[in-house]
Write a protein that holds these residues in place. Structure first.
Motif, PDB file in Angstrom:
ATOM      1  N   ALA A  76     -10.468  -3.024   1.448  1.00  0.00           N
ATOM      2  CA  ALA A  76     -10.663  -3.016   0.003  1.00  0.00           C
ATOM      3  C   ALA A  76      -9.439  -2.371  -0.632  1.00  0.00           C
ATOM      4  O   ALA A  76      -9.002  -1.299  -0.212  1.00  0.00           O
ATOM      5  N   MET A  77      -8.880  -3.048  -1.625  1.00  0.00           N
ATOM      6  CA  MET A  77      -7.692  -2.525  -2.282  1.00  0.00           C
ATOM      7  C   MET A  77      -7.981  -2.299  -3.765  1.00  0.00           C
ATOM      8  O   MET A  77      -8.479  -3.199  -4.444  1.00  0.00           O
ATOM      9  N   HIS A 123     -10.613  -4.966  -4.932  1.00  0.00           N
ATOM     10  CA  HIS A 123     -10.534  -6.327  -4.406  1.00  0.00           C
ATOM     11  C   HIS A 123     -10.690  -6.284  -2.886  1.00  0.00           C
ATOM     12  O   HIS A 123     -10.119  -5.405  -2.230  1.00  0.00           O
ATOM     13  N   VAL A 124     -11.401  -7.242  -2.329  1.00  0.00           N
ATOM     14  CA  VAL A 124     -11.456  -7.403  -0.882  1.00  0.00           C
ATOM     15  C   VAL A 124     -10.206  -8.182  -0.484  1.00  0.00           C
ATOM     16  O   VAL A 124      -9.899  -9.224  -1.079  1.00  0.00           O
ATOM     17  N   VAL A 125      -9.467  -7.651   0.487  1.00  0.00           N
ATOM     18  CA  VAL A 125      -8.240  -8.297   0.937  1.00  0.00           C
ATOM     19  C   VAL A 125      -8.291  -8.499   2.447  1.00  0.00           C
ATOM     20  O   VAL A 125      -8.982  -7.784   3.165  1.00  0.00           O
ATOM     21  N   ARG A 126      -7.548  -9.487   2.901  1.00  0.00           N
ATOM     22  CA  ARG A 126      -7.422  -9.718   4.334  1.00  0.00           C
ATOM     23  C   ARG A 126      -6.161  -9.012   4.817  1.00  0.00           C
ATOM     24  O   ARG A 126      -5.099  -9.140   4.204  1.00  0.00           O
ATOM     25  N   ILE A 127      -6.297  -8.249   5.887  1.00  0.00           N
ATOM     26  CA  ILE A 127      -5.164  -7.519   6.459  1.00  0.00           C
ATOM     27  C   ILE A 127      -4.469  -8.441   7.454  1.00  0.00           C
ATOM     28  O   ILE A 127      -5.046  -8.839   8.466  1.00  0.00           O
ATOM     29  N   THR A 134      -4.337   1.737  -3.750  1.00  0.00           N
ATOM     30  CA  THR A 134      -5.015   2.419  -2.653  1.00  0.00           C
ATOM     31  C   THR A 134      -5.691   1.367  -1.805  1.00  0.00           C
ATOM     32  O   THR A 134      -6.150   0.340  -2.306  1.00  0.00           O
ATOM     33  N   LEU A 135      -5.724   1.617  -0.525  1.00  0.00           N
ATOM     34  CA  LEU A 135      -6.270   0.673   0.431  1.00  0.00           C
ATOM     35  C   LEU A 135      -7.300   1.388   1.291  1.00  0.00           C
ATOM     36  O   LEU A 135      -7.003   2.431   1.874  1.00  0.00           O
ATOM     37  N   GLN A 136      -8.513   0.846   1.333  1.00  0.00           N
ATOM     38  CA  GLN A 136      -9.590   1.399   2.160  1.00  0.00           C
ATOM     39  C   GLN A 136      -9.608   0.634   3.478  1.00  0.00           C
ATOM     40  O   GLN A 136      -9.827  -0.572   3.492  1.00  0.00           O
TER      41      GLN A 136
END
Length: 69
Positions: free
Chosen positions: A4-5, A12-16, A39-41
């Motif tokens: 989550a970023m 936003h849900v992001v793909r790493i 910030t990135l969770q």
């Protein structure tokens, strides 16, 4: 792998795409500005503060600046 970023006040849900001790490449539909803070969770690292280093073709490169509290 997903994360989550937080970007400009929204989450936003992001793909790493890939992850290293110093940063990450994420797939993200928006185009942030170079130098912008996000910030990135991440499940294995918790919440980290990062800075946008590059943007290209729906992907962004992030450099971790510090662990968020």
């Amino acid at each position: 792998r997903t994360g989550a970023m937080d970007f400009r006040g929204r989450r936003h849900v992001v793909r790493i795409g890939n992850l290293s001790p110093s940063g990450a490449m994420v797939v993200f539909a928006h185009a942030p500005n170079i130098g912008e803070a996000v910030t990135l969770q991440l499940l294995d690292r918790g919440l980290v503060v990062a800075q946008v280093r590059w943007v290209k073709d729906g992907r962004i490169g992030l450099s971790f600046t510090q662990a968020a509290e």
